[in-house]
Every structure is written in structure tokens, then in C-alpha cells.
Design a protein around this motif. Structure first.
Motif, short mmCIF file in Angstrom:
data_model
loop_
_atom_site.label_atom_id
_atom_site.label_comp_id
_atom_site.label_asym_id
_atom_site.label_seq_id
_atom_site.Cartn_x
_atom_site.Cartn_y
_atom_site.Cartn_z
N LEU A 156 60.98 44.02 78.76
CA LEU A 156 61.12 42.74 79.47
C LEU A 156 62.57 42.42 79.79
CD1 LEU A 156 61.94 39.96 77.63
CD2 LEU A 156 59.74 40.49 76.65
N PHE A 157 63.51 42.90 79.00
CA PHE A 157 64.94 42.74 79.34
C PHE A 157 65.22 43.42 80.68
CE2 PHE A 157 66.77 42.46 74.70
CZ PHE A 157 66.14 41.24 74.53
N ARG A 158 64.70 44.64 80.83
CA ARG A 158 64.90 45.36 82.10
C ARG A 158 64.24 44.63 83.26
NH1 ARG A 158 63.85 49.75 78.89
NH2 ARG A 158 61.70 49.84 79.60
N ARG A 159 63.02 44.19 83.06
CA ARG A 159 62.28 43.55 84.15
C ARG A 159 62.91 42.22 84.56
NH1 ARG A 159 56.34 44.26 84.37
NH2 ARG A 159 57.03 46.38 84.50
N LEU A 160 63.41 41.46 83.59
CA LEU A 160 64.03 40.16 83.89
C LEU A 160 65.51 40.28 84.22
CD1 LEU A 160 62.40 37.92 81.12
CD2 LEU A 160 61.63 38.29 83.47
N GLU A 161 66.03 41.50 84.08
CA GLU A 161 67.44 41.77 84.33
C GLU A 161 68.35 40.91 83.47
OE1 GLU A 161 68.07 41.49 88.57
OE2 GLU A 161 66.76 43.20 88.95
N VAL A 162 68.05 40.88 82.16
CA VAL A 162 68.89 40.20 81.18
C VAL A 162 69.39 41.24 80.19
CG1 VAL A 162 67.69 37.98 81.43
CG2 VAL A 162 66.94 39.59 79.67
N LYS A 163 70.43 40.87 79.44
CA LYS A 163 71.07 41.85 78.55
C LYS A 163 70.76 41.65 77.09
CE LYS A 163 74.78 42.57 81.78
NZ LYS A 163 76.13 42.33 82.16
N ASN A 164 70.30 40.46 76.71
CA ASN A 164 70.09 40.22 75.28
C ASN A 164 69.05 39.13 75.05
OD1 ASN A 164 71.46 37.66 75.53
ND2 ASN A 164 73.39 38.78 75.49
N ARG A 165 68.79 38.87 73.76
CA ARG A 165 67.77 37.90 73.36
C ARG A 165 68.09 36.50 73.86
NH1 ARG A 165 64.77 39.75 68.92
NH2 ARG A 165 64.40 37.64 68.21
N THR A 166 69.35 36.13 73.78
CA THR A 166 69.75 34.78 74.19
C THR A 166 69.49 34.58 75.68
OG1 THR A 166 71.45 34.76 72.48
CG2 THR A 166 71.67 33.14 74.25
N GLN A 167 69.89 35.55 76.50
CA GLN A 167 69.66 35.43 77.94
C GLN A 167 68.16 35.39 78.25
OE1 GLN A 167 71.72 38.64 79.90
NE2 GLN A 167 73.73 37.63 79.70
N ALA A 168 67.38 36.20 77.54
CA ALA A 168 65.93 36.20 77.76
C ALA A 168 65.32 34.85 77.39
CB ALA A 168 65.28 37.32 76.94
N ALA A 169 65.76 34.29 76.26
CA ALA A 169 65.24 32.98 75.84
C ALA A 169 65.61 31.90 76.85
CB ALA A 169 65.78 32.63 74.45
N MET A 170 66.85 31.94 77.34
CA MET A 170 67.28 30.95 78.34
C MET A 170 66.50 31.12 79.64
SD MET A 170 71.39 30.97 77.64
CE MET A 170 71.75 30.18 79.19
N TYR A 171 66.25 32.36 80.04
CA TYR A 171 65.48 32.65 81.24
C TYR A 171 64.09 32.03 81.13
CZ TYR A 171 63.89 35.48 85.21
OH TYR A 171 63.41 35.91 86.41
N TYR A 172 63.43 32.27 79.99
CA TYR A 172 62.08 31.75 79.77
C TYR A 172 62.08 30.23 79.79
CZ TYR A 172 57.63 30.73 77.56
OH TYR A 172 56.38 30.22 77.30
N THR A 173 63.06 29.62 79.12
CA THR A 173 63.13 28.17 79.04
C THR A 173 63.31 27.56 80.43
OG1 THR A 173 64.08 28.34 76.83
CG2 THR A 173 64.37 26.24 77.97
N ARG A 174 64.18 28.14 81.23
CA ARG A 174 64.40 27.63 82.61
C ARG A 174 63.17 27.82 83.46
NH1 ARG A 174 70.04 30.44 83.09
NH2 ARG A 174 71.34 28.92 82.05
N ALA A 175 62.52 28.96 83.35
CA ALA A 175 61.37 29.28 84.19
C ALA A 175 60.15 28.42 83.87
CB ALA A 175 61.01 30.75 84.07
N THR A 176 60.06 27.97 82.63
CA THR A 176 58.89 27.19 82.23
C THR A 176 59.17 25.70 82.15
OG1 THR A 176 59.37 27.58 79.88
CG2 THR A 176 57.86 29.11 80.98
N ALA A 177 60.38 25.30 82.49
CA ALA A 177 60.75 23.87 82.42
C ALA A 177 60.08 23.08 83.52
CB ALA A 177 62.26 23.73 82.53
#
Length: 132
Positions: free
Chosen positions: A111-132
Motif C-alpha cells: 500500500l505504500f507503493r500504491r499510495l506513493e508514500v514512504k512511511n507509516r506516518t505519511q500513510a496514516a496522514m493520507y488515510y486521515t485526509r482521504a476519509t475526512a
């Protein structure tokens, strides 16, 4: 725009905001020009819009929306991401989903590759923004 369908709307934006770009495209805005664009670019966009063409900076629209990216994940990857965003460790995610920590790690790498993020923090922030 509904009352005057022949009006061509262009927007000058100071910064890229993906949700704005998506909304503007849905509202039939003909062009977006970055505020820092040079005069030649302004002239070219004005000319193109006057001819009925749509002009958006490629670097602003080439990325898929956050929601589309989340939907491109498998159901299990979305479950892992949701728990990650809730602050769970790999071990805790594995316990909650009844899978091994190694499997959690494999899901995270995918999922890091698919979302083009580098780490857990970026992935968590991505999810939070997308579901806000």
C-alpha cells in the motif's frame, strides 16, 4: 455558470490543493493557471481557452484522487491502513486481523507503493485526509 453556459471560467491559484482541482474540474472550469506562471503561459492559456480548450497544469491533475487511490487498495490493505492510522503497531494489526506480522508488513509495503508514500506516518496522514 448554469445561467450563462457560454461563459468560460479560468482560475488563478496560488497553491495546488488536490480537492480544489477536482471540484473545479467537476464545475466545468476551463483552466487553472498557477499564480507564479510567466506572462507567456498566461497568454497561451487565455488563447487556448478562447478556442474552447481546457487547460490544467499536468502536474496538478496527473495524480489520482485520494479516494480513488484508497479504492484501488484491496479490502485487506484498507483494513491494515485503517488500523495503522489508528496508531496500531504491526503486531497489534496482525492480532486484530488474525494475520502474521510479516503479512502485515507485506500489506504495508504494497500500500505504500500504491499510495506513493514512504512511511507509516505519511500513510496514516493520507488515510486521515482521504476519509475526512
Amino acid at each position: 455558470m448554469h445561467r450563462f453556459p457560454s461563459v468560460r471560467v479560468m482560475m488563478v491559484l496560488a497553491k495546488k490543493e488536490t480537492r480544489w482541482v477536482e471540484q473545479l474540474m467537476q464545475r466545468n472550469v476551463m483552466a487553472i493557471i498557477p499564480r507564479n506562471a510567466n506572462p507567456e503561459r498566461f497568454a497561451a492559456v487565455l488563447d487556448s481557452v478562447s478556442r474552447g480548450m481546457v487547460c490544467f497544469p499536468a502536474e496538478w491533475v496527473s495524480q489520482q484522487s485520494s479516494t480513488q487511490a484508497l479504492l484501488s487498495l484491496s479490502e485487506r490493505q484498507r483494513e491494515v491502513l485503517k488500523l495503522l492510522a489508528a496508531g496500531e503497531s504491526n503486531k497489534e494489526i496482525g492480532r486484530n486481523l488474525n494475520i502474521s506480522a510479516a503479512t502485515v508488513k507485506a500489506h504495508l509495503e504494497a500500500l505504500f507503493r500504491r499510495l506513493e508514500v514512504k512511511n507509516r506516518t505519511q500513510a496514516a496522514m493520507y488515510y486521515t485526509r482521504a476519509t475526512a
